[in-house]
Design a protein around this motif. Structure first.
Motif, PDB file in Angstrom:
ATOM      1  N   ARG A  24       0.798  -1.222   0.000  1.00  0.00           N
ATOM      2  CA  ARG A  24       0.000   0.000   0.000  1.00  0.00           C
ATOM      3  C   ARG A  24       0.831   1.273   0.000  1.00  0.00           C
ATOM      4  O   ARG A  24       0.327   2.358  -0.328  1.00  0.00           O
ATOM      5  N   TRP A  27       1.086   4.025  -2.937  1.00  0.00           N
ATOM      6  CA  TRP A  27       0.171   5.153  -3.109  1.00  0.00           C
ATOM      7  C   TRP A  27       0.574   6.370  -2.269  1.00  0.00           C
ATOM      8  O   TRP A  27      -0.205   7.320  -2.170  1.00  0.00           O
ATOM      9  N   ASP A  28       1.772   6.361  -1.690  1.00  0.00           N
ATOM     10  CA  ASP A  28       2.209   7.521  -0.905  1.00  0.00           C
ATOM     11  C   ASP A  28       2.068   8.845  -1.662  1.00  0.00           C
ATOM     12  O   ASP A  28       1.646   9.853  -1.077  1.00  0.00           O
ATOM     13  N   GLN A  30      -0.108   9.686  -3.840  1.00  0.00           N
ATOM     14  CA  GLN A  30      -1.498  10.014  -4.182  1.00  0.00           C
ATOM     15  C   GLN A  30      -2.335  10.419  -2.966  1.00  0.00           C
ATOM     16  O   GLN A  30      -3.288  11.193  -3.099  1.00  0.00           O
ATOM     17  N   VAL A  31      -2.012   9.902  -1.790  1.00  0.00           N
ATOM     18  CA  VAL A  31      -2.869  10.147  -0.618  1.00  0.00           C
ATOM     19  C   VAL A  31      -3.002  11.639  -0.310  1.00  0.00           C
ATOM     20  O   VAL A  31      -4.133  12.135  -0.148  1.00  0.00           O
ATOM     21  N   ALA A  41      -9.138   8.784   1.633  1.00  0.00           N
ATOM     22  CA  ALA A  41      -8.286   7.795   0.975  1.00  0.00           C
ATOM     23  C   ALA A  41      -8.109   6.600   1.892  1.00  0.00           C
ATOM     24  O   ALA A  41      -7.646   6.731   3.027  1.00  0.00           O
ATOM     25  N   ARG A  43      -6.318   2.825   1.897  1.00  0.00           N
ATOM     26  CA  ARG A  43      -5.422   1.902   1.197  1.00  0.00           C
ATOM     27  C   ARG A  43      -5.135   0.723   2.114  1.00  0.00           C
ATOM     28  O   ARG A  43      -5.101   0.854   3.333  1.00  0.00           O
TER      29      ARG A  43
END
Length: 257
Positions: A24, A27-28, A30-31, A41, A43
Motif C-alpha cells: 500500500r 500510493w504515498d 497520491q494520498v 483515501a 489503502r
C-alpha cells in the motif's frame, strides 16, 4: 481477519489497491492529493504484502476488500487499482456493482489472459531466481521490468524495498494457502471506468486495457507515452491530475460515501 490498512481525509471514499510488485505504500504520492481534493483515501495491504501476514488457509482478496469497506461504513466507493490489484478491483466492481461508483484500472491484470512471450519470459526468470534462493536477483528483475524510464532512484528504491519484503514474507509463510478463485463477468461492471496503460510497459497490459475498454459498457482507455507499469510512482506529478480529473467527473466530492 481485517487486512492492514490506513485511512486519511474526509469525503467520498477512494479505495487504493496496490500492485503485487508493491504494497500500500505505492500510493504515498497520491494520498495527500486525494485528501486535499476532498476525498477519504483508504489503502490496504493484500495478504502476504506490507503489514498483512500470509494467510493460513484459503482466502479471497476481493472479500477482504469488501469486509474492510463494511468495517469502515463505506457503502459506495471509487476503486483505484494497479496491476494485480486491478484484477481484485474488477472482481469487486463486477460482483458488487452497487458498491463501486467509479473504477480506475492502472496497468491492470486480467483473469484468463494468455501471457505474451515477454511476460512468460519474465515469469520463468523470476521463478528460476527464487528457486535458486536469489531473492535479491528476483527483486532487481522486478525493479528493472516494471519501472519505466522516467522513474527516478527514489521510486526504484521504494519498489525494491516493497518487492523484497513481499518475497521474504511469502517465502516464509504457508505455501499451502491458496486464493479462492471466483468466476465473474467483467461486463457486469456498471461503474464508469478509466483504463490506463503505459507505452514502456510489457505489451500485454496495453492489450488487456484495450480488451476491457471494448468489454465494459462505460470504459475508456488512455495510453501514457511516458509510462511503464507503475505510473503513479514514476511521475506522480503527471499521474495525479489524471486521477483527480477522473474522480471529479465521475465521483465528485459532495456525494455520499
Amino acid at each position: 481477519m481485517t487486512i492492514a490498512h490506513d485511512v486519511a481525509g474526509d469525503g467520498p471514499t477512494v479505495v487504493l489497491l496496490h500492485s503485487t510488485v508493491c504494497d500500500r505504500r505505492m500510493w504515498d504520492p497520491q494520498v495527500p492529493a486525494l485528501v486535499d481534493a476532498g476525498y477519504r483515501a483508504v489503502r490496504a495491504d493484500f495478504r502476504g504484502f506490507g503489514e498483512t501476514p500470509v494467510p493460513d488457509g484459503p482466502y479471497s482478496d476481493a472479500r477482504d476488500v469488501l469486509d474492510l469497506l463494511d468495517l469502515l461504513g463505506a457503502e459506495r466507493v471509487a476503486v483505484v487499482a494497479a496491476s494485480g490489484g486491478g484484477r481484485v478491483g474488477q472482481e469487486v466492481a463486477a460482483r458488487w456493482p452497487g458498491r463501486v461508483g467509479a473504477l480506475m484500472l492502472v496497468s491492470t491484470a486480467l483473469g484468463g489472459h494468455e501471457p505474451g512471450a515477454e511476460l512468460r519470459a519474465f515469469g520463468e526468470r523470476e521463478e528460476a531466481l527464487l528457486a535458486a534462493g536469489d531473492v535479491g536477483g528476483a527483486t532487481e528483475l522486478n525493479v528493472t521490468t516494471w519501472l519505466g524510464p522516467y522513474a527516478g532512484e527514489p521510486a526504484r528504491a521504494e519498489v525494491r524495498e516493497m518487492q523484497r519484503h513481499a518475497f521474504e514474507t511469502q517465502l516464509a509463510g504457508d505455501a499451502g494457502a491458496e486464493p479462492i478463485r471466483v468466476e465473474f463477468d467483467a461486463s457486469a461492471i456498471t461503474a464508469p471506468t478509466l483504463l490506463v496503460s503505459g507505452a514502456h510497459d510489457l505489451p500485454d497490459f496495453t492489450r488487456i486495457a484495450a480488451t476491457l475498454a471494448g468489454r465494459l459498457p462505460r470504459a475508456r482507455h488512455i495510453a501514457l507515452d511516458w509510462a511503464g507499469h507503475l505510473p503513479s510512482l514514476e511521475r506522480p506529478e503527471a499521474f495525479n491530475p489524471l486521477l483527480l480529473d477522473f474522480l471529479h467527473a465521475d465521483f465528485p466530492p459532495g456525494r455520499d460515501a
